[in-house]
Write a protein that holds these residues in place. Sequence first.
Motif, PDB file in Angstrom:
ATOM      1  N   LYS A 266      -9.058 -12.019   4.847  1.00  0.00           N
ATOM      2  CA  LYS A 266      -7.821 -12.563   5.416  1.00  0.00           C
ATOM      3  C   LYS A 266      -6.590 -11.864   4.847  1.00  0.00           C
ATOM      4  CE  LYS A 266      -9.643 -17.211   6.319  1.00  0.00           C
ATOM      5  NZ  LYS A 266      -9.546 -18.640   5.953  1.00  0.00           N
ATOM      6  N   HIS A 267      -6.706 -11.358   3.622  1.00  0.00           N
ATOM      7  CA  HIS A 267      -5.555 -10.693   3.003  1.00  0.00           C
ATOM      8  C   HIS A 267      -5.271  -9.341   3.657  1.00  0.00           C
ATOM      9  CE1 HIS A 267      -4.897 -13.555  -0.285  1.00  0.00           C
ATOM     10  NE2 HIS A 267      -6.213 -13.748  -0.230  1.00  0.00           N
ATOM     11  N   TYR A 268      -6.277  -8.761   4.298  1.00  0.00           N
ATOM     12  CA  TYR A 268      -6.055  -7.543   5.070  1.00  0.00           C
ATOM     13  C   TYR A 268      -5.422  -7.882   6.424  1.00  0.00           C
ATOM     14  CZ  TYR A 268      -8.937  -5.224   1.570  1.00  0.00           C
ATOM     15  OH  TYR A 268      -9.422  -4.742   0.374  1.00  0.00           O
ATOM     16  N   GLU A 269      -5.772  -9.039   6.958  1.00  0.00           N
ATOM     17  CA  GLU A 269      -5.201  -9.472   8.224  1.00  0.00           C
ATOM     18  C   GLU A 269      -3.731  -9.869   8.073  1.00  0.00           C
ATOM     19  OE1 GLU A 269      -7.796 -12.601   9.430  1.00  0.00           O
ATOM     20  OE2 GLU A 269      -9.473 -11.267   9.872  1.00  0.00           O
ATOM     21  N   MET A 270      -3.355 -10.347   6.894  1.00  0.00           N
ATOM     22  CA  MET A 270      -1.973 -10.759   6.656  1.00  0.00           C
ATOM     23  C   MET A 270      -0.977  -9.627   6.877  1.00  0.00           C
ATOM     24  SD  MET A 270      -2.350 -13.108   3.236  1.00  0.00           S
ATOM     25  CE  MET A 270      -3.296 -14.636   3.236  1.00  0.00           C
ATOM     26  N   ILE A 271      -1.435  -8.400   6.648  1.00  0.00           N
ATOM     27  CA  ILE A 271      -0.563  -7.238   6.795  1.00  0.00           C
ATOM     28  C   ILE A 271      -0.034  -7.126   8.224  1.00  0.00           C
ATOM     29  CG2 ILE A 271      -0.500  -4.713   6.715  1.00  0.00           C
ATOM     30  CD1 ILE A 271      -0.531  -6.095   3.999  1.00  0.00           C
ATOM     31  N   TYR A 272      -0.828  -7.543   9.194  1.00  0.00           N
ATOM     32  CA  TYR A 272      -0.415  -7.424  10.592  1.00  0.00           C
ATOM     33  C   TYR A 272       0.730  -8.361  10.944  1.00  0.00           C
ATOM     34  CZ  TYR A 272      -4.126  -4.171  11.556  1.00  0.00           C
ATOM     35  OH  TYR A 272      -4.908  -3.042  11.554  1.00  0.00           O
ATOM     36  N   ASP A 273       0.957  -9.369  10.078  1.00  0.00           N
ATOM     37  CA  ASP A 273       2.117 -10.244  10.246  1.00  0.00           C
ATOM     38  C   ASP A 273       3.259  -9.816   9.332  1.00  0.00           C
ATOM     39  OD1 ASP A 273       0.855 -11.901  12.132  1.00  0.00           O
ATOM     40  OD2 ASP A 273      -0.170 -13.000  10.542  1.00  0.00           O
ATOM     41  N   GLY A 274       3.053  -8.696   8.615  1.00  0.00           N
ATOM     42  CA  GLY A 274       4.111  -8.189   7.756  1.00  0.00           C
ATOM     43  C   GLY A 274       4.162  -8.825   6.379  1.00  0.00           C
ATOM     44  N   ASN A 275       3.122  -9.571   6.004  1.00  0.00           N
ATOM     45  CA  ASN A 275       3.101 -10.225   4.695  1.00  0.00           C
ATOM     46  C   ASN A 275       2.629  -9.230   3.638  1.00  0.00           C
ATOM     47  OD1 ASN A 275       2.715 -11.771   2.410  1.00  0.00           O
ATOM     48  ND2 ASN A 275       1.728 -13.470   3.477  1.00  0.00           N
ATOM     49  N   THR A 276       3.556  -8.510   3.054  1.00  0.00           N
ATOM     50  CA  THR A 276       3.210  -7.477   2.077  1.00  0.00           C
ATOM     51  C   THR A 276       3.161  -8.009   0.649  1.00  0.00           C
ATOM     52  OG1 THR A 276       5.545  -6.824   2.030  1.00  0.00           O
ATOM     53  CG2 THR A 276       4.068  -5.550   3.461  1.00  0.00           C
ATOM     54  N   GLU A 277       3.339  -9.283   0.460  1.00  0.00           N
ATOM     55  CA  GLU A 277       3.179  -9.874  -0.869  1.00  0.00           C
ATOM     56  C   GLU A 277       1.770 -10.404  -1.071  1.00  0.00           C
ATOM     57  OE1 GLU A 277       4.688 -10.380  -4.002  1.00  0.00           O
ATOM     58  OE2 GLU A 277       5.560  -8.575  -3.148  1.00  0.00           O
ATOM     59  N   ASP A 278       1.271 -11.130  -0.072  1.00  0.00           N
ATOM     60  CA  ASP A 278      -0.061 -11.724  -0.175  1.00  0.00           C
ATOM     61  C   ASP A 278      -1.135 -10.840   0.442  1.00  0.00           C
ATOM     62  OD1 ASP A 278       0.798 -14.279  -1.343  1.00  0.00           O
ATOM     63  OD2 ASP A 278       1.775 -14.571   0.595  1.00  0.00           O
ATOM     64  N   GLY A 279      -0.728  -9.829   1.192  1.00  0.00           N
ATOM     65  CA  GLY A 279      -1.688  -8.957   1.847  1.00  0.00           C
ATOM     66  C   GLY A 279      -2.173  -7.835   0.953  1.00  0.00           C
ATOM     67  N   ALA A 280      -3.309  -7.257   1.330  1.00  0.00           N
ATOM     68  CA  ALA A 280      -3.866  -6.106   0.613  1.00  0.00           C
ATOM     69  C   ALA A 280      -3.250  -4.842   1.212  1.00  0.00           C
ATOM     70  CB  ALA A 280      -5.380  -6.082   0.756  1.00  0.00           C
ATOM     71  N   VAL A 281      -2.391  -4.188   0.443  1.00  0.00           N
ATOM     72  CA  VAL A 281      -1.631  -3.028   0.929  1.00  0.00           C
ATOM     73  C   VAL A 281      -2.242  -1.756   0.342  1.00  0.00           C
ATOM     74  CG1 VAL A 281       0.635  -1.952   1.107  1.00  0.00           C
ATOM     75  CG2 VAL A 281       0.441  -4.446   1.050  1.00  0.00           C
ATOM     76  N   LEU A 282      -3.074  -1.096   1.121  1.00  0.00           N
ATOM     77  CA  LEU A 282      -3.750   0.113   0.661  1.00  0.00           C
ATOM     78  C   LEU A 282      -2.792   1.301   0.746  1.00  0.00           C
ATOM     79  CD1 LEU A 282      -6.041  -1.900   1.636  1.00  0.00           C
ATOM     80  CD2 LEU A 282      -7.457   0.124   1.918  1.00  0.00           C
ATOM     81  N   LEU A 283      -2.496   1.911  -0.397  1.00  0.00           N
ATOM     82  CA  LEU A 283      -1.633   3.088  -0.456  1.00  0.00           C
ATOM     83  C   LEU A 283      -2.053   3.943  -1.650  1.00  0.00           C
ATOM     84  CD1 LEU A 283       1.891   1.547   0.261  1.00  0.00           C
ATOM     85  CD2 LEU A 283       0.625   3.093   1.762  1.00  0.00           C
ATOM     86  N   GLY A 284      -1.861   5.259  -1.531  1.00  0.00           N
ATOM     87  CA  GLY A 284      -2.187   6.173  -2.618  1.00  0.00           C
ATOM     88  C   GLY A 284      -0.953   6.617  -3.380  1.00  0.00           C
ATOM     89  N   GLN A 285      -1.163   7.369  -4.445  1.00  0.00           N
ATOM     90  CA  GLN A 285      -0.054   7.813  -5.278  1.00  0.00           C
ATOM     91  C   GLN A 285       0.863   8.808  -4.573  1.00  0.00           C
ATOM     92  OE1 GLN A 285      -2.132   9.174  -8.825  1.00  0.00           O
ATOM     93  NE2 GLN A 285      -1.815   7.208  -9.833  1.00  0.00           N
ATOM     94  N   SER A 286       0.428   9.353  -3.447  1.00  0.00           N
ATOM     95  CA  SER A 286       1.286  10.277  -2.698  1.00  0.00           C
ATOM     96  C   SER A 286       2.519   9.596  -2.143  1.00  0.00           C
ATOM     97  CB  SER A 286       0.503  10.925  -1.549  1.00  0.00           C
ATOM     98  OG  SER A 286       0.129   9.954  -0.587  1.00  0.00           O
ATOM     99  N   ILE A 287       2.593   8.262  -2.189  1.00  0.00           N
ATOM    100  CA  ILE A 287       3.803   7.585  -1.728  1.00  0.00           C
ATOM    101  C   ILE A 287       5.011   8.021  -2.553  1.00  0.00           C
ATOM    102  CG2 ILE A 287       2.579   5.597  -0.795  1.00  0.00           C
ATOM    103  CD1 ILE A 287       3.346   4.003  -3.288  1.00  0.00           C
ATOM    104  N   GLY A 288       4.760   8.559  -3.741  1.00  0.00           N
ATOM    105  CA  GLY A 288       5.854   9.027  -4.580  1.00  0.00           C
ATOM    106  C   GLY A 288       6.496  10.321  -4.103  1.00  0.00           C
ATOM    107  N   ILE A 289       5.889  10.971  -3.097  1.00  0.00           N
ATOM    108  CA  ILE A 289       6.468  12.216  -2.567  1.00  0.00           C
ATOM    109  C   ILE A 289       6.742  12.116  -1.060  1.00  0.00           C
ATOM    110  CG2 ILE A 289       5.644  13.848  -4.301  1.00  0.00           C
ATOM    111  CD1 ILE A 289       3.171  14.332  -2.616  1.00  0.00           C
ATOM    112  N   ILE A 290       6.743  10.904  -0.533  1.00  0.00           N
ATOM    113  CA  ILE A 290       7.059  10.671   0.877  1.00  0.00           C
ATOM    114  C   ILE A 290       8.362   9.897   0.944  1.00  0.00           C
ATOM    115  CG2 ILE A 290       6.285   9.621   3.043  1.00  0.00           C
ATOM    116  CD1 ILE A 290       3.408   9.706   1.852  1.00  0.00           C
ATOM    117  N   ASP A 291       9.371  10.439   1.617  1.00  0.00           N
ATOM    118  CA  ASP A 291      10.668   9.766   1.621  1.00  0.00           C
ATOM    119  C   ASP A 291      11.187   9.375   3.000  1.00  0.00           C
ATOM    120  OD1 ASP A 291      11.296  12.247   2.600  1.00  0.00           O
ATOM    121  OD2 ASP A 291      12.520  12.871   0.897  1.00  0.00           O
TER     122      ASP A 291
END
Length: 346
Positions: free
Chosen positions: A292-317
């Motif tokens: 359900k925490h993966y489904e929460m992302i589709y409603d924009g809940n980025t606090e309770d949802g599982a937000v899969l991201l890699g360390q490359s976010i540090g070089i994407i602006d």
Amino acid sequence: MVLETNVTKMFGIKHPIFAAPMGPFYTTKLTVAVSEAGGLGVLSHTNLFGKGSLEEMKENMEYVVEHTDKPFGFNIRTSRMQIDAPRLCREIPKFIMKNPKIKEQCLYAVTSAGTPKMLRRSKNFKKLLESGSQIKHFHVAPALWLADKCVDAGVDGIVITGTEGGGHQSYEKVSTLVLLQQVMKKYPQFPVIACGGYATGEGLASALTMGAGAVAMGSRFIASKESEFHETYKQIIPAAQAQDTVLVTGVFGPIRLWKNKYAKEHDLISDKEEKLAQEAELTAEEVLEDQKHYEMIYDGNTEDGAVLLGQSIGIIDKIEEVSYIIDNIVNSAEKCLINARLLINE
């Protein structure tokens, strides 16, 4: 200058750039955009909102061939915890065989998070190959010993993913830089796609010079205008730093997530034996609750949802169009490779 490699020739694509498998999230429109831009888009293994993964993948494949005539691929997570994986490995090859357009365009099957043998042992996958399909099977290997198993299993290629990457990882925590060198030293002629930490032309150039035939990107494509990810999910990336992600234990093992409430409530199990012991105590209800925490992302809940991201976010602006992302990365990589060649000539 054309960046032609063993992998671009294998799939008949213009650029050595793949979309990383990003299940359980939908990547249907993103797949079309990446393939249309000259890379290779990949349909995710989706099973959210109680929907059947088999019917979802069939519909997604039909959508792709209606919107592009370029090659594309699909992902199946073959983990022991992924109960629908055996059925997908049986039924998807059969579905592809019955659909001439899909059979012509679906050239890449990438399995991950489990064994590479499940798909290769599928009678229908063998029949698909015998029927004249040009599909190639790659498996994701986040450790050298897993790359060894992939080669022994007879796969056509490997996706090497280091611990910088978002999503599922191994307990070894080896970086892409080191893992790629390990694999290329041991299997110098084997088709390899490098994944984990790639978002720029400099990264692509470095992977190609080490022997990889392409790179696969997840976070960079999440931060695109065409991806189906919620806008609040996308907007995390431009302002984020590389240290804003963390490894925790997910259903399949270590997983890299953006640091939020959900991630902070999860620890990291130290080894596979401890994970197996944890799995023995898991109930079906607990697995569904976590999903359900993966489904929460589709409603924009980025606090309770599982937000899969890699360390490359540090070089994407920036959030940009897929075609611009790919063209910019390829052009930058070409400049890097030209500069490297000039150094050799001097």
